[in-house]
Design a protein around this motif. Structure first.
Motif, PDB file in Angstrom:
ATOM      1  N   ALA A  26       0.828  -1.203   0.000  1.00  0.00           N
ATOM      2  CA  ALA A  26       0.000   0.000   0.000  1.00  0.00           C
ATOM      3  C   ALA A  26       0.867   1.261   0.000  1.00  0.00           C
ATOM      4  N   ASP A  27       1.978   1.230   0.755  1.00  0.00           N
ATOM      5  CA  ASP A  27       2.896   2.364   0.757  1.00  0.00           C
ATOM      6  C   ASP A  27       3.464   2.604  -0.635  1.00  0.00           C
ATOM      7  N   ARG A  28       3.906   1.526  -1.274  1.00  0.00           N
ATOM      8  CA  ARG A  28       4.503   1.664  -2.613  1.00  0.00           C
ATOM      9  C   ARG A  28       3.482   2.209  -3.613  1.00  0.00           C
ATOM     10  N   ALA A  29       2.242   1.719  -3.524  1.00  0.00           N
ATOM     11  CA  ALA A  29       1.200   2.194  -4.432  1.00  0.00           C
ATOM     12  C   ALA A  29       0.904   3.668  -4.182  1.00  0.00           C
ATOM     13  N   ALA A  30       0.877   4.070  -2.900  1.00  0.00           N
ATOM     14  CA  ALA A  30       0.592   5.472  -2.571  1.00  0.00           C
ATOM     15  C   ALA A  30       1.706   6.387  -3.073  1.00  0.00           C
ATOM     16  N   VAL A  31       2.963   5.949  -2.955  1.00  0.00           N
ATOM     17  CA  VAL A  31       4.080   6.752  -3.458  1.00  0.00           C
ATOM     18  C   VAL A  31       3.983   6.895  -4.974  1.00  0.00           C
ATOM     19  N   ALA A  32       3.621   5.799  -5.655  1.00  0.00           N
ATOM     20  CA  ALA A  32       3.460   5.873  -7.111  1.00  0.00           C
ATOM     21  C   ALA A  32       2.375   6.875  -7.493  1.00  0.00           C
ATOM     22  N   ARG A  33       1.278   6.908  -6.710  1.00  0.00           N
ATOM     23  CA  ARG A  33       0.225   7.888  -6.985  1.00  0.00           C
ATOM     24  C   ARG A  33       0.711   9.316  -6.745  1.00  0.00           C
ATOM     25  N   LEU A  34       1.508   9.504  -5.680  1.00  0.00           N
ATOM     26  CA  LEU A  34       2.050  10.827  -5.402  1.00  0.00           C
ATOM     27  C   LEU A  34       2.948  11.297  -6.539  1.00  0.00           C
ATOM     28  N   VAL A  35       3.756  10.386  -7.062  1.00  0.00           N
ATOM     29  CA  VAL A  35       4.637  10.737  -8.174  1.00  0.00           C
ATOM     30  C   VAL A  35       3.814  11.149  -9.385  1.00  0.00           C
ATOM     31  N   ALA A  36       2.736  10.408  -9.651  1.00  0.00           N
ATOM     32  CA  ALA A  36       1.935  10.654 -10.855  1.00  0.00           C
ATOM     33  C   ALA A  36       0.989  11.841 -10.712  1.00  0.00           C
ATOM     34  N   GLU A  37       0.388  12.006  -9.521  1.00  0.00           N
ATOM     35  CA  GLU A  37      -0.697  12.972  -9.367  1.00  0.00           C
ATOM     36  C   GLU A  37      -0.365  14.135  -8.444  1.00  0.00           C
ATOM     37  N   GLY A  38       0.619  13.964  -7.574  1.00  0.00           N
ATOM     38  CA  GLY A  38       0.920  14.979  -6.581  1.00  0.00           C
ATOM     39  C   GLY A  38      -0.006  14.867  -5.377  1.00  0.00           C
TER      40      GLY A  38
END
Length: 263
Positions: free
Chosen positions: A203-215
């Motif tokens: 879940a952490d990795r997925a959330a970081v990926a979303r932050l990278v993509a969407e801010g």
């Protein structure tokens, strides 16, 4: 780690995960070494002013004396670079990495709450945590500035002291990724810190990926009690704006000198 079988009741699976991620009990020597490591990361992540650069030899000696751990190895890589750089080059690099790039800002609540009113509450909660522990930050920085959070963790210990670091794990991962992408030696300080925290979940990795993509989340409102910036705009991470009407500009001016702002 592979997912737990779906046949295991959810409550049991949750308890197993918590037990796996729970840090082992530390000896007094390990606790002291951990606190020193956190304090060193805190110091080295501060703006490299005259006082800090003058202490580079002492900081390198302190890092060399640490017990052999992954965190100590990362710190040694950083101090090798830090000790060899010209002071002005260090200042320019610091401003570029932490003042001019949103993805490597050192203000942790920005990654969790973005430009929303919730960030104001998160800052207030951090201040309350510090006061409850009997610690006064001195008011020189916002309470979510990473060096401040690290100093509190070093003083208050691995349990409650490190809780804000664990809460903002995803923001720390994003900062580390941004510094790595920029090939900044400051990535070693974030790597040292992350090595002390529980490993990231899927879940952490997925959330970081979303932050990278969407801010981070975005909401065009000001933050009480920290004020507004221009016509409903939230100031860039780390910018303290007093609670009064600011000039109506949509784009905050780029800082011209790190020494003119907050340290």
């Amino acid at each position: 780690m592979s997912p737990l079988p779906a046949s295991i009741p959810a409550l049991v699976r949750t308890r197993i995960r918590a037990a796996v991620r729970r840090p082992a009990r530390l000896t007094p020597e390990e606790t002291a070494g951990r606190a020193l490591t956190l304090r060193l990361v805190s110091l080295l992540l501060q703006y490299p002013d005259v006082e800090l650069t003058a202490a580079r030899a002492e900081l390198t000696t302190a890092v060399t004396a640490l017990p052999a751990t992954p965190a100590a190895e990362h710190l040694a890589r950083f101090t090798d670079w830090f000790g060899a750089q010209d002071s002005e080059a260090l200042e320019r690099h610091y401003v570029e990495m932490f003042d001019l790039r949103r993805k490597s800002s050192l203000y942790l609540t920005y990654y969790l709450h973005g430009d929303t009113r919730r960030r104001g509450m998160a800052l207030l909660t951090l201040n309350q945590r510090y006061r409850a522990a009997g610690w006064d930050t001195g008011g020189g920085e916002l309470p979510d500035h990473l060096p401040v959070v690290l100093e509190f963790a070093a003083l208050a210990g691995p349990g409650g002291g490190e809780a804000p670091l664990r809460q903002h794990r995803r923001g720390l991962e994003l900062i580390h990724r941004a510094l790595t992408d920029a090939d900044s030696p400051y990535r070693h300080l974030l790597a040292a810190l992350l090595s002390l925290l529980p490993p990231p979940t899927e879940a952490d990795r997925a959330a970081v990926a979303r932050l990278v993509a969407e801010g981070p989340p975005d909401e065009e409102v000001g933050l009480d009690p920290y004020g507004t910036y221009g016509d409903g705009e939230f100031a860039p991470p780390g910018t303290f704006v007093p609670p009064m009407q600011a000039p109506p500009t949509r784009v905050p001016p780029a800082p011209t000198s790190r020494t003119e702002g907050l340290r």
